[in-house]
Scaffold this active site. Sequence first.
Site, short mmCIF file in Angstrom:
data_model
loop_
_atom_site.label_atom_id
_atom_site.label_comp_id
_atom_site.label_asym_id
_atom_site.label_seq_id
_atom_site.Cartn_x
_atom_site.Cartn_y
_atom_site.Cartn_z
N ASP A 184 -0.60 -5.42 5.58
CA ASP A 184 -1.76 -6.24 4.91
C ASP A 184 -1.38 -6.15 3.29
O ASP A 184 -0.98 -5.29 2.80
CB ASP A 184 -3.03 -5.58 5.00
CG ASP A 184 -2.97 -4.28 4.75
OD1 ASP A 184 -2.16 -3.41 5.03
OD2 ASP A 184 -4.14 -3.84 4.11
N GLU A 185 -1.73 -7.09 2.78
CA GLU A 185 -1.99 -7.17 1.38
C GLU A 185 -0.85 -7.00 0.31
O GLU A 185 -0.93 -6.43 -0.43
CB GLU A 185 -3.17 -6.45 0.74
CG GLU A 185 -4.59 -6.72 1.30
CD GLU A 185 -5.60 -5.97 0.92
OE1 GLU A 185 -6.84 -6.31 0.57
OE2 GLU A 185 -5.59 -4.59 0.94
N ASN A 186 0.34 -7.46 0.93
CA ASN A 186 1.39 -7.35 0.09
C ASN A 186 1.76 -8.48 -0.70
O ASN A 186 2.01 -9.86 0.03
CB ASN A 186 2.72 -7.07 0.94
CG ASN A 186 4.03 -7.29 0.29
OD1 ASN A 186 4.05 -7.14 -0.94
ND2 ASN A 186 5.03 -7.53 0.89
N HIS A 235 0.93 -1.30 0.12
CA HIS A 235 0.17 0.04 -0.05
C HIS A 235 0.70 1.32 0.09
O HIS A 235 0.56 2.18 0.74
CB HIS A 235 -0.74 -0.15 1.33
CG HIS A 235 -1.95 -1.04 1.15
ND1 HIS A 235 -3.10 -0.72 0.53
CD2 HIS A 235 -2.03 -2.39 1.67
CE1 HIS A 235 -4.05 -1.92 0.57
NE2 HIS A 235 -3.31 -2.54 1.32
N GLU A 255 -1.94 -10.65 8.35
CA GLU A 255 -0.77 -11.10 7.76
C GLU A 255 0.57 -11.20 8.26
O GLU A 255 1.55 -11.76 7.85
CB GLU A 255 -0.57 -10.21 6.38
CG GLU A 255 -1.89 -10.33 5.25
CD GLU A 255 -2.60 -9.24 5.31
OE1 GLU A 255 -2.82 -8.86 6.56
OE2 GLU A 255 -3.40 -9.26 4.45
#
Length: 683
Positions: A318-320, A254, A370
């Site tokens: 998150d969301e890497n 992000h 995560e």
Amino acid sequence: MKQTILFLLLFNCFTENIRSQNMLSETYNLMPWPQKIKENTAKFIINSNITISINKQNKGRVRNAAINFLRRLSDRTGIFLEEGFPLSNKKGAIHITFDEVSKLNVKNDESYTLNVSDTSINIKSKTDIGAIRALESLLQLTQHDEASYFFPGVTISDAPRFVWRGLMIDVSRHFQPIGVLKRNLDAMASVKMNVFHWHLCDDQGFRVESKVYPKLHELASDGLYYTQEQIKDLVAYANNLGIRVIPEFDVPGHASAILTAYPELSSKDDFNYTVERNSGVFAPTLNPSKDITYKFLGNLFAEMTPLFPDDYFHIGGDENEGKHWNENKDIQAFKKQHGLETNHDLQTYFNIKLEKILNKLGKKLMGWDEIMTPNMPTTAVIHSWRGENEGFEKGSTLINAAKKGYQTVLSNGYYIDRMLSVEHHYTKDPIGDADLSTKELSHILGGETTMWSELVTSQTIDSRIWPRTAAIAERFWSPQNVNNVDNMKKRLKNISFHLEALGLTHIKNRDVILRGMTNNQEITALVTLSKICEPLKVYSRNKNGTEYKTFSPFNLFADACVVDAEDASPFNEAVIGFINSTKNTNATHILSYLNVWSRNHDAFITLTKNPKIKPLEKLSKTLSETSFLLSNTIRNKELSKENLDTINEGIKTLSSPFVDVEIVILDALKKLTNHCKTNYLTK
Ligand code: ACM
């Protein structure tokens, strides 16, 4: 025999208690519902002489809360209070006794007792925070008859179930001015929430002034950022309400905004870093193999931590997806060199370095779930957001974290931006029936609702947060067995209206948007439609994240509509009652709705159209025709095959979403049509 009698007595006491709690929750509009409440016959009449006093010299946060309480009480009752400030040397009719001023941390004691008699009200608590929670309960107790406003005689003994009851606001996707945040903090305090999680940076913007790395706010915020003075002011404002502020700087993924300002920290050199305008998960990621990355984050966090005095500091995580890591040979070599097999291992390496930096600055690292990988020390705090069976192991990340010994906070189930009903969120219990030891339970700090802001602006954010968040606040505060949905909904209606009085715009902005859409024409026809339409759910409004961009309009019909549309549930219930009865029960009620919808198009066609309202014409016309035919059918108890086909065609048209809303009476219309087909179809 004796044992049986004892059992029956105990059982009786238990059921009595449940029954009386249920009856009480029909009478008092308390939200969150307290741990214990008992009625007495007293009645404290509110008059202009009502006064308030506080036992201690250092009144902590209570003095402001008391003044605020009196201000709101006079507004609510219309009584011209003689004395708007706490008395200094005399005992007031409302007397507050507390022992200490709170340090405002996760060990904070927020318990209180509140006793209302005919002539006095006593509030007792260990900390000043307990006292201010009690004042909110007292205000919610306000009742009236024709002659007077009064506080009913009750004794309340209360304390929260969880120490962490939060609201996260994402100010990156859409910046929210300080005034918007302050009114939301007021609302949080009114329902006893105590953590404001401030999601300050993401792909779409970095929102804090940095004197050390000024390009962050200069190049990556479109000029929409908080100065450090504004941050301090907001943190102080929250503190005064007994609300902790947890900042989030989301890394290493992000990171489009950070890398727009400082591309030298990136994982991919030949990439054009710009502030992201779309929604979704993007590849730009900080480079965990470079020393300058840790130097940058060390300096940035050292600059930021004094602004945020809380012990906890959120690093996102998150969301890497590791796309740019995979594409970078140096990063792959770095992984080999350090014995890091997967990108998860590499991210854990990064997180552990960050934890050391933050620990030195006196902070506890918190991150989205995560970050919970096998090597991550249990000193980190896990913010559970994904559901069951995701991540590298099965099961709820909250329960797994608690079992492994991590402190943990739950947001899964409380994603209010998914536009799901209040019932959906309210019936999600953070712990449910999970089998946990007392120690494991103590690791679950509580929960947070998450207001991701891809599709909200300052004009609509309140209606996406409230009133549903008040019901979630009850889930976090009240005992697990306070779970009657109908009763919650009744109380919520009242609480919602008091939130509006507090300054929230969640109710009135529907009309503001509709007036804007019509260029200030009569909006009744659109209001009627908005009461049966809800914005598309679970991220289906902005498929692929590219239809709406940061600067797209968010004052369209879907933005005026809200979750739990006003007319949907009463109509749906009336239909169920009607089709389940042989006596035409509810027919009049159903007809009253159908007639309004049937006539609504007459009003709609009088509007001077523009490109914003023109797309609603099909909805209005089809609803009108379908309702007209159903109304006639029910009245005449007769349905021709031709009319049945037209009704079914109408329902089919209404079923495919347009203008980004779904019509939430469709199931009821289908049931009603089937009922009419079975009972009234002419042969
Ligand atoms: C998240 O929703 N990506 C934490």
